[in-house]
Design an enzyme around this catalytic site. Sequence first.
Site, PDB file in Angstrom:
ATOM      1  CE1 TYR A  71      32.316  48.223  24.749  1.00 16.80           C
ATOM      2  CE2 TYR A  71      30.970  46.265  25.025  1.00 16.80           C
ATOM      3  CZ  TYR A  71      31.565  47.387  25.547  1.00 16.80           C
ATOM      4  OH  TYR A  71      31.417  47.669  26.878  1.00 16.80           O
ATOM      5  CB  SER A 217      36.891  46.335  34.581  1.00 17.67           C
ATOM      6  OG  SER A 217      38.287  46.121  34.610  1.00 17.67           O
ATOM      7  N   PRO A 218      35.413  43.417  36.416  1.00 16.23           N
ATOM      8  CG  PRO A 218      34.193  41.428  36.340  1.00 16.23           C
ATOM      9  CD  PRO A 218      34.491  42.668  35.534  1.00 16.23           C
ATOM     10  CB  ALA A 220      41.493  44.919  37.922  1.00 19.63           C
ATOM     11  N   GLY A 222      42.127  41.470  34.227  1.00 12.34           N
ATOM     12  CA  GLY A 222      42.950  40.270  34.423  1.00 12.34           C
ATOM     13  C   GLY A 222      43.942  40.367  35.553  1.00 12.34           C
ATOM     14  CG  LEU A 224      41.682  41.905  40.929  1.00  9.62           C
ATOM     15  CD1 LEU A 224      40.299  42.507  41.130  1.00  9.62           C
ATOM     16  CD2 LEU A 224      42.431  41.837  42.255  1.00  9.62           C
ATOM     17  CE  LYS A 227      45.607  37.098  32.215  1.00  7.42           C
ATOM     18  NZ  LYS A 227      44.809  36.642  31.053  1.00  7.42           N
TER      19      LYS A 227
END
Length: 324
Positions: A71, A217-218, A220, A222, A224, A227
């Site tokens: 990162y 990535s719970p 996905a 964003g 889920l 928006k």
Amino acid sequence: MDNILDKKWAYRELGQTGIGLSPLGLGSWQFSRGKGAAIGVWGMLNQTKVNEIVLNSLAGGINWFDTAEAYGMGQSEESLAEALKQAGIRPGECFIATKWQPTMRSASSLKTLLPIREGFLSPYKVDLYQVHFPGLFASIDAQMDNMAALYKEGRIRAIGVSNFNASQMRIAQKRLNKHGLSLASNQVKYNLLDRQIETNGVLETARELGISLIAYSPLAMGVLSGKYQRNPEYLEMVPFIRRKTIRRALEKSMPVIAKLSEISASYNADIAQVALAWVIYGQGDTVFALAGASTPVQARENLKALDIKLTAAEIAELNSVSGS
């Protein structure tokens, strides 16, 4: 650190380590300052905003943070450490996980490169040291031997992996058992749109061996949160690589978003909070979740998932519309 006065949830054990962590942790890929693996995925976050995101997470009872060498090649680690210092957190008052990048490296580099991770994270130490992905150059046995040595030297508190399949988890666990140790965790992708761990043996193996799973990535990326379905124009503001991933997931997400919307109304919650609650509570205590946040508001909103205890019927409904 726990500043919540009426916390309705409990810390849970990471693997068989005896270490208690909040079911939700803060992921910090987005703290990479636009470098390394963040290119095309995350934009630039200034340090002031990072400080506020971390402070809000701590105030909500989050006691652990996940980062990685990849990162930004240390940028995320350094940014996280600065935010913790600004929040007044002393070494040992929170739990920090980072990852070793195995690409074209021998397993012995786990030991030689740890001081670099510690340098970026200074004054904080690495609590959970993870192999970012299996890699091809170093064997899993050799990786675990070096991890075990670091543990026995008191350099790290727990040993983890990431993106390991069921067979690779077993190899790692068997090798660590020879040292009298156990694998603490496997960090894997898991959300309502990607439930492969339920059918490929990873979840079953984790339960059998007493290994925690950490879901990245719970939401996905964003999708889920709902928006992008509500405001398609937001997609054009997303960095290009993440935009492609989101676009592929949008159509598949529609029945899931509809069910999340229905359930969230009864909890006076947002869609994203219910989706996170499904991850951290839908499999008992086996799965932790890493939720990223690009704004202080997002960090606060993510925390509300901790107090949403979905019923068995609601979990079953979400399972049904998401394909399993």
